[in-house]
Scaffold this motif. Structure first.
Motif, PDB file in Angstrom:
ATOM      1  N   TRP A  25     117.351  20.710  58.619  1.00 27.92           N
ATOM      2  CA  TRP A  25     116.582  20.011  59.654  1.00 27.92           C
ATOM      3  C   TRP A  25     115.724  18.912  59.041  1.00 27.92           C
ATOM      4  CZ3 TRP A  25     119.374  21.976  63.155  1.00 27.92           C
ATOM      5  CH2 TRP A  25     119.714  23.332  63.150  1.00 27.92           C
TER       6      TRP A  25
ATOM      7  N   ILE B  78     116.047  31.547  64.047  1.00 30.91           N
ATOM      8  CA  ILE B  78     116.380  31.491  62.620  1.00 30.91           C
ATOM      9  C   ILE B  78     115.433  32.393  61.823  1.00 30.91           C
ATOM     10  CG2 ILE B  78     116.401  29.995  60.590  1.00 30.91           C
ATOM     11  CD1 ILE B  78     117.338  27.733  62.415  1.00 30.91           C
TER      12      ILE B  78
ATOM     13  N   ILE C  42     115.076  27.702  68.598  1.00 28.52           N
ATOM     14  CA  ILE C  42     115.918  27.707  67.394  1.00 28.52           C
ATOM     15  C   ILE C  42     115.128  28.123  66.159  1.00 28.52           C
ATOM     16  CG2 ILE C  42     117.300  26.264  65.858  1.00 28.52           C
ATOM     17  CD1 ILE C  42     118.263  24.714  68.266  1.00 28.52           C
TER      18      ILE C  42
ATOM     19  N   ARG D 198     114.878  25.036  74.982  1.00 29.21           N
ATOM     20  CA  ARG D 198     114.793  26.178  74.068  1.00 29.21           C
ATOM     21  C   ARG D 198     115.106  25.781  72.630  1.00 29.21           C
ATOM     22  NH1 ARG D 198     116.921  28.671  78.653  1.00 29.21           N
ATOM     23  NH2 ARG D 198     119.056  28.353  78.007  1.00 29.21           N
ATOM     24  N   GLY D 199     114.999  24.493  72.327  1.00 34.65           N
ATOM     25  CA  GLY D 199     115.325  24.051  70.986  1.00 34.65           C
ATOM     26  C   GLY D 199     114.122  23.967  70.085  1.00 34.65           C
TER      27      GLY D 199
END
Length: 284
Positions: free
Chosen positions: A120, A78, A74, A69-70
């Motif tokens: 990131w 966000i 994410i 689920r990243g």
């Protein structure tokens, strides 16, 4: 998705926060952040598969898509939070090139700029070179051991020079992946830092153009490197494009794998070729 959202943002020429500005900013935020996660996920997948030697198969990719689920979760979380808190909006092109991103009037805009991309992006600057350098060192070590173990077999050793250029091409691509990513993305980071410093250089025309090209060209750069600069893929692509042309010329071609190809040269089975005189070795 990033390029399309940026393209719409440039066409609209936003001058204030509107519903389509928020929609465009949300789409670019989600797609851009997902791109960072996928870029690092691919590097991690190669590291685990090549260096660690783990028989991952498709299991790890499924984990990236669903289990972790990243890669999708994410960025989506966000983006939804930024839209719900009204942090996406018009930024007067201070940290963009005509499109909408984080609302420049928000008091905590720096925090949301970091969360919606910059943190990131900077993490990828560090993680990608480290992972690909480790992969490259492992491959070079494995190739050296392989050639050394075959040094007593003259027929195999005589073919080693033909093997080395392929490993050299692979080494170059492993180096180019993080280098191209950094070269394309660094200009947006430079403008972000200049914005934090309140420097007028943030509106420098050269930086703005490089920022616009770099943020939209990552997919194009990957296409050039992995499609046009990969011999096997390039050959099959050109073969597919030219098959209709060959058919019209009525050349002596034969059908294979759904496309026209030239026939293989006739082989005389009575005359042993150089490959047939070489002894066959086991897979070990």
């Amino acid at each position: 998705l990033s390029a399309l959202s940026y393209f719409y943002g440039v066409l609209q020429d936003f001058d204030r926060t509107s519903w389509d500005c928020v929609l465009q900013g949300a789409l670019s935020t989600f797609s851009n952040t997902s791109s960072f996660f996928w870029t690092m996920a691919i590097a991690l997948y190669l590291y685990i598969t090549i260096v660690r030697g783990s028989p991952t198969g498709t299991g790890l990719l499924c984990c990236f898509h669903v289990g972790g689920r990243g890669v999708w979760g994410i960025p989506l979380g966000i983006t939804v939070a930024a839209v719900a808190l009204k942090k996406i909006g018009y930024d007067a092109s201070n940290v963009s090139v005509g499109w909408c991103w984080v609302n420049f009037d928000a008091e905590d805009r720096v925090l949301w700029m970091l969360l919606t991309g910059k943190v990131w992006e900077i993490l990828a600057y560090v993680a990608l070179p480290v992972l690909y350098i480790l992969i490259k060192k492992h491959i070079n070590r494995a190739v050296s051991i392989f050639l050394l173990s075959l040094s007593e077999y003259r027929p195999i050793l005589s073919r080693a020079p033909a093997f080395q250029p392929r490993t050299s091409i692979a080494d170059k691509k492993l180096i180019l992946i993080p280098v191209i990513f950094i070269i394309l993305r660094i200009w947006s980071t430079v403008r972000f830092i200049l914005t934090l410093c309140n420097s007028p250089a943030v509106q420098n025309s050269v930086l703005v153009v490089l920022h616009g090209i770099g943020n939209t060209f990552q997919g194009g750069a990957n296409c050039i490197m992995f499609v046009l600069c990969t011999r096997v893929v390039r050959t099959r692509l050109f073969s597919f494009i030219c098959c209709c042309h060959y058919d019209e010329l009525d050349w002596p071609l034969r059908r294979s794998d759904g496309c026209w190809q030239c026939p293989e040269p006739h082989e005389n089975k009575d005359v042993p070729g150089p490959e047939r005189t070489k002894p066959l070795l086991s897979s070990t």
